[in-house]
Design an enzyme around this catalytic site. Structure first.
Site, short mmCIF file in Angstrom:
data_model
loop_
_atom_site.label_atom_id
_atom_site.label_comp_id
_atom_site.label_asym_id
_atom_site.label_seq_id
_atom_site.Cartn_x
_atom_site.Cartn_y
_atom_site.Cartn_z
N CYS A 115 -2.50 2.72 9.18
CA CYS A 115 -3.53 1.78 8.73
C CYS A 115 -4.75 1.78 9.64
O CYS A 115 -5.86 1.48 9.20
CB CYS A 115 -2.97 0.36 8.69
SG CYS A 115 -1.60 0.14 7.58
N HIS A 122 0.86 -1.19 0.00
CA HIS A 122 0.00 0.00 0.00
C HIS A 122 0.90 1.24 0.00
O HIS A 122 1.99 1.21 0.59
CB HIS A 122 -0.84 0.07 1.29
CG HIS A 122 -2.17 -0.63 1.24
ND1 HIS A 122 -2.68 -1.29 2.34
CD2 HIS A 122 -3.10 -0.76 0.26
CE1 HIS A 122 -3.87 -1.79 2.03
NE2 HIS A 122 -4.14 -1.49 0.77
N1 ARG Z 1 -4.35 -7.17 6.46
C1 ARG Z 1 -4.72 -5.94 5.83
C2 ARG Z 1 -4.69 -6.12 4.32
O1 ARG Z 1 -3.81 -6.76 3.83
C3 ARG Z 1 -3.79 -4.85 6.24
C4 ARG Z 1 -4.19 -3.50 5.74
C5 ARG Z 1 -3.26 -2.44 6.15
N2 ARG Z 1 -3.79 -1.16 5.91
C6 ARG Z 1 -3.12 -0.17 5.33
N3 ARG Z 1 -3.70 0.99 5.27
N4 ARG Z 1 -1.96 -0.35 4.79
O2 ARG Z 1 -5.54 -5.63 3.63
#
Ligand code: ARG
Length: 261
Positions: A254, A160
């Site tokens: 996150c 991300h």
């Molecule tokens: N386990 C989640 C996923 O893979 C983690 C999300 C993390 N969020 C972020 N904003 N990077 O979607």
């Protein structure tokens, strides 16, 4: 924010998630509460979205939407395990004074979008490569009416945008260049010549996954080297421990959807 009341690592949709590694649910909740209290102590208002059973990643509230000046571009998750989270976020905004724009393209909200109100009259930075579809970048640009810069993420560990780059204040950013393609690195250098640069160790400690109010930068306590760089650049690092939530592939940012009314 959404409490990790149903948090678990039940599936693996990013390289950090290991379904065989134990998660301490009680500790996760404690650490999350401390993060929330830290924000409140710094003077911020925190709204809480009720956690839903069966949505173990809902604690990562940043992925639910992206707002700029009262307009909200909704999320559309990449993986079916998280599809149902979008409706919970939509309901939150629709109950308030927001204009909600339903997306047609896959995008994971603030996971892949950052906003710099003081850069070039208001600029959106948008990541793609793993989660958000490139077509969502033109959709968000039309929805929110701000120039949107597409940045190509190339390292699966930094799947991300918000684990590779963050806004430090209205006009400046911190980022790990190695998470981006050569062309995207060039673009970032051109747009943000005074950015704070992080290294791979900073990024692996989730040091880029921060929330800043322009002065205080709330960040994962493991990112101590980056904290020193931020202090040298004039910011006040505020470390918090989030070891359990790291097991799902996330940290401070996150867990927080920033509201820009
Ligand atoms: N386990 C989640 C996923 O893979 C983690 C999300 C993390 N969020 C972020 N904003 N990077 O979607």
């Amino acid at each position: 924010m959404c409490p990790p009341e149903h948090f678990a690592v039940e599936y693996a949709i990013n390289p950090w998630m290991d379904t065989s590694a134990p998660v301490d649910a009680e500790l996760a909740l404690k650490q999350w509460q401390l993060l929330r209290e830290t924000l409140v102590r710094l003077g911020h208002t925190v709204h809480t979205l009720p956690a839903q059973a069966g949505l173990p990643d809902m604690v990562y509230a940043a992925n639910g939407a992206f707002s700029v000046d009262g307009v909200v571009y909704g999320a559309r998750f990449r993986y079916p395990q998280r599809f149902a989270e979008a409706a919970a976020h939509r309901a939150f905004y629709c109950a308030g004074n927001w204009r909600f724009v339903e997306p047609t393209e896959v995008n994971e909200g603030e996971g892949d979008f950052a906003y710099l109100p003081g850069a070039y009259g208001g600029l959106i930075l948008a990541g793609y490569g793993f989660r958000t579809a490139p077509a969502a970048h033109s959709e968000v640009q039309e929805a929110l009416g701000r120039p949107t810069i597409s940045l190509f993420l190339v390292d699966p560990r930094f799947y991300h945008l918000d684990v590779a780059l963050a806004a430090l204040d209205d006009g400046n950013i911190v980022y790990y260049p190695g998470a981006f393609s050569d062309a995207s690195q060039r673009i970032l250098r051109q747009l943000f010549p005074s950015a704070v640069l992080a290294d791979e160790a900073d990024a692996l400690a989730f040091g880029l996954n921060v929330v800043s109010d322009g002065r205080n930068v709330v960040l994962n306590s493991e990112a101590s080297a980056l904290a020193a760089k931020l202090r040298a650049a004039g910011y006040v690092p505020v470390p918090v421990e989030l070891s359990e939530l790291k097991k799902g592939g996330g940290s401070v940012k996150c867990c927080i959807a920033e509201l820009r009314p």
